[in-house]
Design a protein around this motif. Structure first.
Motif, PDB file in Angstrom:
ATOM      1  N   PRO A 122       0.795  -1.236   0.000  1.00  0.00           N
ATOM      2  CA  PRO A 122       0.000   0.000   0.000  1.00  0.00           C
ATOM      3  C   PRO A 122       0.827   1.286   0.000  1.00  0.00           C
ATOM      4  CG  PRO A 122      -0.223  -1.178   2.108  1.00  0.00           C
ATOM      5  CD  PRO A 122       0.800  -1.901   1.303  1.00  0.00           C
ATOM      6  N   CYS A 123       2.140   1.192  -0.225  1.00  0.00           N
ATOM      7  CA  CYS A 123       2.945   2.415  -0.314  1.00  0.00           C
ATOM      8  C   CYS A 123       2.723   3.073  -1.678  1.00  0.00           C
ATOM      9  CB  CYS A 123       4.419   2.124  -0.063  1.00  0.00           C
ATOM     10  SG  CYS A 123       5.119   0.892  -1.169  1.00  0.00           S
ATOM     11  N   VAL A 124       3.066   4.371  -1.762  1.00  0.00           N
ATOM     12  CA  VAL A 124       2.814   5.178  -2.966  1.00  0.00           C
ATOM     13  C   VAL A 124       4.148   5.573  -3.584  1.00  0.00           C
ATOM     14  CG1 VAL A 124       1.774   7.316  -3.836  1.00  0.00           C
ATOM     15  CG2 VAL A 124       0.653   6.048  -1.975  1.00  0.00           C
ATOM     16  N   LEU A 125       4.272   5.438  -4.905  1.00  0.00           N
ATOM     17  CA  LEU A 125       5.525   5.765  -5.592  1.00  0.00           C
ATOM     18  C   LEU A 125       5.576   7.237  -6.006  1.00  0.00           C
ATOM     19  CD1 LEU A 125       5.960   2.632  -7.923  1.00  0.00           C
ATOM     20  CD2 LEU A 125       6.918   3.025  -5.629  1.00  0.00           C
ATOM     21  N   GLU A 126       6.755   7.842  -5.825  1.00  0.00           N
ATOM     22  CA  GLU A 126       7.058   9.177  -6.365  1.00  0.00           C
ATOM     23  C   GLU A 126       8.298   9.012  -7.248  1.00  0.00           C
ATOM     24  OE1 GLU A 126       7.132  13.185  -3.960  1.00  0.00           O
ATOM     25  OE2 GLU A 126       9.239  12.695  -4.308  1.00  0.00           O
ATOM     26  N   ILE A 127       8.126   9.174  -8.571  1.00  0.00           N
ATOM     27  CA  ILE A 127       9.241   9.005  -9.499  1.00  0.00           C
ATOM     28  C   ILE A 127       9.979  10.342  -9.608  1.00  0.00           C
ATOM     29  CG2 ILE A 127       9.930   8.255 -11.798  1.00  0.00           C
ATOM     30  CD1 ILE A 127       8.358   6.118 -10.217  1.00  0.00           C
ATOM     31  N   ASN A 128      11.282  10.308  -9.351  1.00  0.00           N
ATOM     32  CA  ASN A 128      12.082  11.541  -9.339  1.00  0.00           C
ATOM     33  C   ASN A 128      12.617  11.828 -10.742  1.00  0.00           C
ATOM     34  OD1 ASN A 128      13.776  13.655  -8.775  1.00  0.00           O
ATOM     35  ND2 ASN A 128      15.095  12.554  -7.343  1.00  0.00           N
ATOM     36  N   TYR A 129      12.086  12.894 -11.377  1.00  0.00           N
ATOM     37  CA  TYR A 129      12.547  13.312 -12.699  1.00  0.00           C
ATOM     38  C   TYR A 129      13.463  14.535 -12.613  1.00  0.00           C
ATOM     39  CZ  TYR A 129       9.172  10.275 -15.160  1.00  0.00           C
ATOM     40  OH  TYR A 129       8.477   9.204 -15.680  1.00  0.00           O
ATOM     41  N   SER A 130      14.088  14.732 -11.473  1.00  0.00           N
ATOM     42  CA  SER A 130      14.734  16.041 -11.294  1.00  0.00           C
ATOM     43  C   SER A 130      15.991  16.053 -10.449  1.00  0.00           C
ATOM     44  CB  SER A 130      13.720  17.001 -10.686  1.00  0.00           C
ATOM     45  OG  SER A 130      13.023  16.389  -9.601  1.00  0.00           O
ATOM     46  N   CYS A 131      16.742  14.942 -10.366  1.00  0.00           N
ATOM     47  CA  CYS A 131      18.012  15.037  -9.635  1.00  0.00           C
ATOM     48  C   CYS A 131      19.007  15.853 -10.450  1.00  0.00           C
ATOM     49  CB  CYS A 131      18.621  13.670  -9.351  1.00  0.00           C
ATOM     50  SG  CYS A 131      20.246  13.883  -8.564  1.00  0.00           S
ATOM     51  N   PRO A 132      19.516  16.950  -9.883  1.00  0.00           N
ATOM     52  CA  PRO A 132      20.432  17.801 -10.642  1.00  0.00           C
ATOM     53  C   PRO A 132      21.904  17.442 -10.477  1.00  0.00           C
ATOM     54  CG  PRO A 132      19.813  18.922  -8.609  1.00  0.00           C
ATOM     55  CD  PRO A 132      19.146  17.552  -8.583  1.00  0.00           C
ATOM     56  N   ASN A 133      22.217  16.392  -9.742  1.00  0.00           N
ATOM     57  CA  ASN A 133      23.589  16.239  -9.242  1.00  0.00           C
ATOM     58  C   ASN A 133      24.353  15.009  -9.696  1.00  0.00           C
ATOM     59  OD1 ASN A 133      23.126  18.587  -7.784  1.00  0.00           O
ATOM     60  ND2 ASN A 133      22.365  17.471  -5.995  1.00  0.00           N
ATOM     61  N   VAL A 134      23.857  14.275 -10.683  1.00  0.00           N
ATOM     62  CA  VAL A 134      24.637  13.129 -11.157  1.00  0.00           C
ATOM     63  C   VAL A 134      25.390  13.559 -12.418  1.00  0.00           C
ATOM     64  CG1 VAL A 134      24.559  10.747 -11.982  1.00  0.00           C
ATOM     65  CG2 VAL A 134      22.992  11.493 -10.171  1.00  0.00           C
ATOM     66  N   PRO A 135      26.720  13.650 -12.323  1.00  0.00           N
ATOM     67  CA  PRO A 135      27.506  14.118 -13.480  1.00  0.00           C
ATOM     68  C   PRO A 135      27.156  13.320 -14.735  1.00  0.00           C
ATOM     69  CG  PRO A 135      28.913  13.977 -11.539  1.00  0.00           C
ATOM     70  CD  PRO A 135      27.584  13.381 -11.149  1.00  0.00           C
ATOM     71  N   GLY A 136      26.867  14.034 -15.833  1.00  0.00           N
ATOM     72  CA  GLY A 136      26.562  13.375 -17.101  1.00  0.00           C
ATOM     73  C   GLY A 136      25.106  12.970 -17.285  1.00  0.00           C
ATOM     74  N   LYS A 137      24.264  13.174 -16.245  1.00  0.00           N
ATOM     75  CA  LYS A 137      22.830  12.818 -16.346  1.00  0.00           C
ATOM     76  C   LYS A 137      21.974  14.083 -16.221  1.00  0.00           C
ATOM     77  CE  LYS A 137      22.873   8.276 -16.610  1.00  0.00           C
ATOM     78  NZ  LYS A 137      22.253   7.551 -17.727  1.00  0.00           N
ATOM     79  N   PRO A 138      21.478  14.608 -17.333  1.00  0.00           N
ATOM     80  CA  PRO A 138      20.639  15.819 -17.250  1.00  0.00           C
ATOM     81  C   PRO A 138      19.325  15.526 -16.510  1.00  0.00           C
ATOM     82  CG  PRO A 138      21.203  15.289 -19.551  1.00  0.00           C
ATOM     83  CD  PRO A 138      21.644  14.141 -18.709  1.00  0.00           C
ATOM     84  N   GLN A 139      18.712  16.575 -15.961  1.00  0.00           N
ATOM     85  CA  GLN A 139      17.423  16.417 -15.274  1.00  0.00           C
ATOM     86  C   GLN A 139      16.339  16.117 -16.311  1.00  0.00           C
ATOM     87  OE1 GLN A 139      17.009  19.831 -12.207  1.00  0.00           O
ATOM     88  NE2 GLN A 139      18.851  20.298 -13.342  1.00  0.00           N
ATOM     89  N   MET A 140      15.702  14.940 -16.189  1.00  0.00           N
ATOM     90  CA  MET A 140      14.719  14.562 -17.205  1.00  0.00           C
ATOM     91  C   MET A 140      13.536  15.517 -17.243  1.00  0.00           C
ATOM     92  SD  MET A 140      12.609  11.159 -18.065  1.00  0.00           S
ATOM     93  CE  MET A 140      13.792  10.041 -17.391  1.00  0.00           C
ATOM     94  N   GLY A 141      13.249  16.180 -16.124  1.00  0.00           N
ATOM     95  CA  GLY A 141      12.127  17.107 -16.078  1.00  0.00           C
ATOM     96  C   GLY A 141      12.228  18.241 -17.085  1.00  0.00           C
ATOM     97  N   TYR A 142      13.430  18.499 -17.594  1.00  0.00           N
ATOM     98  CA  TYR A 142      13.613  19.563 -18.581  1.00  0.00           C
ATOM     99  C   TYR A 142      13.543  19.037 -20.017  1.00  0.00           C
ATOM    100  CZ  TYR A 142      14.960  22.655 -14.724  1.00  0.00           C
ATOM    101  OH  TYR A 142      14.972  23.406 -13.573  1.00  0.00           O
ATOM    102  N   ASP A 143      13.300  17.716 -20.179  1.00  0.00           N
ATOM    103  CA  ASP A 143      13.185  17.109 -21.510  1.00  0.00           C
ATOM    104  C   ASP A 143      11.766  16.539 -21.634  1.00  0.00           C
ATOM    105  OD1 ASP A 143      13.180  15.416 -23.729  1.00  0.00           O
ATOM    106  OD2 ASP A 143      15.227  14.721 -23.390  1.00  0.00           O
ATOM    107  N   MET A 144      10.863  17.365 -22.187  1.00  0.00           N
ATOM    108  CA  MET A 144       9.440  17.000 -22.194  1.00  0.00           C
ATOM    109  C   MET A 144       9.198  15.686 -22.941  1.00  0.00           C
ATOM    110  SD  MET A 144       8.229  19.504 -20.463  1.00  0.00           S
ATOM    111  CE  MET A 144       8.887  21.095 -19.947  1.00  0.00           C
ATOM    112  N   GLU A 145       9.905  15.461 -24.040  1.00  0.00           N
ATOM    113  CA  GLU A 145       9.687  14.226 -24.825  1.00  0.00           C
ATOM    114  C   GLU A 145      10.145  13.002 -24.037  1.00  0.00           C
ATOM    115  OE1 GLU A 145      11.322  14.472 -28.776  1.00  0.00           O
ATOM    116  OE2 GLU A 145       9.947  16.087 -29.346  1.00  0.00           O
ATOM    117  N   ALA A 146      11.268  13.109 -23.366  1.00  0.00           N
ATOM    118  CA  ALA A 146      11.769  11.984 -22.570  1.00  0.00           C
ATOM    119  C   ALA A 146      10.809  11.673 -21.421  1.00  0.00           C
ATOM    120  CB  ALA A 146      13.163  12.288 -22.033  1.00  0.00           C
ATOM    121  N   MET A 147      10.272  12.763 -20.800  1.00  0.00           N
ATOM    122  CA  MET A 147       9.336  12.573 -19.692  1.00  0.00           C
ATOM    123  C   MET A 147       8.056  11.892 -20.181  1.00  0.00           C
ATOM    124  SD  MET A 147       8.875  15.415 -16.684  1.00  0.00           S
ATOM    125  CE  MET A 147       8.527  16.668 -17.850  1.00  0.00           C
ATOM    126  N   GLU A 148       7.556  12.333 -21.354  1.00  0.00           N
ATOM    127  CA  GLU A 148       6.333  11.711 -21.887  1.00  0.00           C
ATOM    128  C   GLU A 148       6.557  10.235 -22.207  1.00  0.00           C
ATOM    129  OE1 GLU A 148       4.213  13.876 -24.873  1.00  0.00           O
ATOM    130  OE2 GLU A 148       2.841  12.207 -25.270  1.00  0.00           O
TER     131      GLU A 148
END
Ligand code: RRO
Length: 312
Positions: A122-148
């Protein structure tokens, strides 16, 4: 006053909980959250494999209470650790459990989501599309097509209500584009606004040194300095996502900022920097301050003022 709320169909005795990342990496951290007066708890964003994260110093508060900077680099125990925690969690307690997942690829998010779905918890998932701190991994929240694309795979897989953690947006066109994507997914029940304001730089005036070590000192900004950006994102999505809920996070240092988040449209409020600095006692303090504000203003429930910010 009554500060209870419902999020993703789950009842919270009060609207306050931790922002993912703070006080939630280990079982010892999570125990402190369970023992606190928070209304829920959420785990540290998980990846498929355990990660140590970036080199220290990687978090520091900034002078005069303006906020914090971090470049933790997604340190976590690996998703199986949080899955075991979720299997053992006491769901009879009145405090619901949220699980943050931050796969480094869509395949990783699919693998982790499947594991939680198959466990039928019964736990609820929160998918993180916005970690700004992994070198070489852009924040997916800024890529609308990737997020969709990601949501089009994960939403049907998760089936039940879930949420996503978003980066701050700074342009009306981006609010419109992001909302158009989110409105395509019925079981996307809430968006959590905002993650840290990515890639700030804090420099010590005397030593002329960056305050944190990773990424030449660049890191995500949180705390009071991001309050107004957070309120704008909460309200922008509250206006654009009918039938969905907003979790407000950013700049909550007292009951007053929690009140403002709800006025902007938040159904629940997470606390990051202030929890890190004050410890889990922050929840009892801010709950009391918010309740006192509501009594003084004559509001009995959060619904009495949620989203009711007045425009000029
Ligand atoms: O671990 C981090 O560096 C981190 C993450 Br995953 C995140 O989503 N937001 C943040 O400020 N730091």
């Amino acid at each position: 006053a009554d500060i209870s709320t419902t999020l993703a169909g789950v009842k919270l005795p009060n609207l306050l909980f931790n922002a993912s990342g703070v006080c939630c990496q280990t079982e010892a951290d999570l125990k402190l959250m369970v023992e606190s007066e928070s209304g829920a708890l959420i785990t540290k964003s998980a990846t498929v494999e355990q990660r140590d994260g970036n080199p220290a110093p990687r978090y520091t508060p900034l002078p005069n209470g303006i906020g914090s900077i971090n470049s933790m680099g997604l340190p976590n125990e690996g998703y199986e650790y949080y899955l075991e925690y979720a299997k053992k969690y006491d769901y009879n307690s009145e405090k619901p459990l949220f699980i943050s997942l931050s796969g480094l690829s869509l395949d990783d998010n699919v693998k982790m989501c499947k594991a939680f779905v198959d466990a039928k918890l019964p736990c609820v998932l929160e998918i993180n599309y916005s970690c700004p701190n992994v070198p070489g991994k852009p924040q997916m929240g800024y890529d609308m097509e990737a997020m969709e694309k990601s949501l089009s795979v994960l939403a049907p897989l998760i089936k039940k209500p879930f949420g996503i953690k978003l980066p701050p947006y700074f342009d009306i066109a981006h609010f419109d584009q992001a909302a158009a994507v989110f409105n395509k997914f019925d079981n996307l029940a809430f968006v959590t606004c905002i993650n840290s304001v990515g890639n700030g730089l804090a420099i010590d005036f005397v030593t002329e040194q960056a305050l944190i070590k990773p990424k030449d000192g660049f890191g995500g900004l949180g705390g009071l300095m991001v309050l107004n950006t957070a309120l704008a994102n909460v309200n922008a999505f509250h206006r654009r996502l009918p039938g969905k809920q907003i979790v407000g996070v950013g700049g909550v240092v007292s009951g007053k900022e929690a009140f403002l988040h709800v006025l902007a449209g938040a159904s629940a409020v997470q606390i990051g920097t202030m929890l890190k600095e004050e410890g889990p006692g922050v929840f009892a303090r801010i709950a009391k301050e918010l309740s006192d504000i509501m009594v003084a203003k004559g509001y009995k429930t959060l619904e009495d003022f949620r989203g009711k910010v007045k425009t000029l």
